[in-house]
Design an enzyme around this catalytic site. Structure first.
Site, PDB file in Angstrom:
ATOM      1  CB  SER A  42      24.521   3.459   7.798  1.00  0.00           C
ATOM      2  OG  SER A  42      24.806   2.085   7.678  1.00  0.00           O
ATOM      3  CG  ASP A 204      23.656   2.173   4.410  1.00  0.00           C
ATOM      4  OD1 ASP A 204      23.691   3.396   4.613  1.00  0.00           O
ATOM      5  OD2 ASP A 204      24.392   1.358   4.999  1.00  0.00           O
TER       6      ASP A 204
END
Length: 333
Positions: A42, A204
């Site tokens: 991320s 993510d």
């Protein structure tokens, strides 16, 4: 140090808190460490991609990292799609359907532009010559992604060939970072079409591993050639559960963390907390207190950005005052 000392680097996720990662990396670079490989999830993937590109180009410096931290305008990343532009109902529809409130294209474009400044576009531009590594891992950057179609954690570029039949050298670095930063229900998921025409939905990587500290560790039982430093923005649990899922903070008004919050928090960071509790992991991890900033505070002002960067830098500097590589090897390896 006069000559750079090699080190691998693992960067955790954390949304806008990722500015602090650049500060910690700057402390390491200032002290003479040169990142060899970087693993990120991320926000860690975003910062790590720029770190890797700057290192590959021979232009990595503490000043470059400070510029990175202070030049990110997170507000520019909030590019709503067509449906999401509809007042009130649009964002709700995007969240409820899983399509996401924001498109993610602005973020991908920002990453691509930054990398282009270092001459990096595809993973071929981040290839390294290291015969001690498996061929699929000979890249300066690896990012963690969750493939919800296959239902598993994916590491790009390592898994392009194995899972999708794709040549990693031809794959866009910015696309991989975009996938790793696709916070579920907030950003639209990314997609990847395999060589046989199957399309996977990617989100993510923090969904499965927010702090992939073990991703660069040797698996052959031999001693590491150089340190692998981790930098984490994970809160101390259970006291800071609300920092993991900001949307659930109002539930604290009901008398503390609910079972729902505890379960979701454990899903997101339980694996990583288990690793952090191991002494040989904790000893090589820089922990940064970012509790004053929310993961989704995309309207972060300049003063808050500077605060995060400085906290990361101070945490890195403090860590290095007690770090001893020979002692670590003797104790844990």
């Amino acid at each position: 140090m006069t000559d750079p000392q090699r080190a691998d680097l693992v960067l955790s996720g954390g949304g806008v808190k990722g500015i602090a990662l650049a500060g910690a990396a700057a402390a390491l670079v200032q002290s003479g460490y040169l990142p060899q490989r970087i693993s990120g999830t991320s926000a860690g993937a975003l910062v790590g991609a720029v770190l890797a590109a700057a290192t590959q180009a021979g232009r990595l410096s503490a000043a470059q990292l400070q510029d990175l931290a202070t030049s990110i305008d997170y507000g520019e990343f909030l590019d709503a799609g067509f449906v999401e532009r509809i007042p009130v109902l649009g964002p709700a529809y995007g969240a409820l359907t899983g399509d996401g409130i924001y498109g993610g294209e602005a973020l991908r474009r920002w990453v691509a532009d930054r990398l282009a400044g270092y001459g990096v576009s595809t993973f071929a531009d981040l290839a390294i010559d290291d015969s001690s590594l498996p061929p699929e891992q000979r890249y300066r950057l690896v990012v963690t992604v969750a493939d919800v179609t296959l239902g598993q954690l994916v590491r790009l570029p390592w898994d392009y060939q194995r899972l999708y039949g794709l040549n990693p050298d031809t794959q866009s670095v910015a696309d991989a970072v975009r996938a790793s930063t696709a916070i579920p229900f907030f950003f639209q998921p990314a997609s990847l079409t395999s060589a046989d025409g199957r399309t996977s939905t990617l989100v993510d990587g923090g969904l499965l591993s927010n702090f992939p500290i073990d991703s660069l560790d040797r698996t052959d039982g031999a001693p590491p050639r150089w340190p692998t430093f981790g930098v984490t923005l994970l809160p101390d649990l259970p006291a800071d559960n609300a920092q993991v899922i900001p949307a659930l903070r109002p539930l604290h008004l009901l008398g503390g963390p609910t079972l729902l919050e505890q379960v979701v928090t454990t899903i997101l960071v339980g694996r990583d907390q288990a690793y952090l509790n191991q002494p040989w992991v904790s000893a090589r991890t820089i922990r940064i207190d970012t509790s004053s900033v929310g993961v989704l505070d995309f309207d972060l002002g300049e003063s808050a950005q500077r605060m995060l960067y400085q906290r990361g830098r101070r945490a890195g500097e403090q860590f290095l005052t007690t770090w001893d590589w020979p002692e670590y090897l003797a104790r844990f390896r």
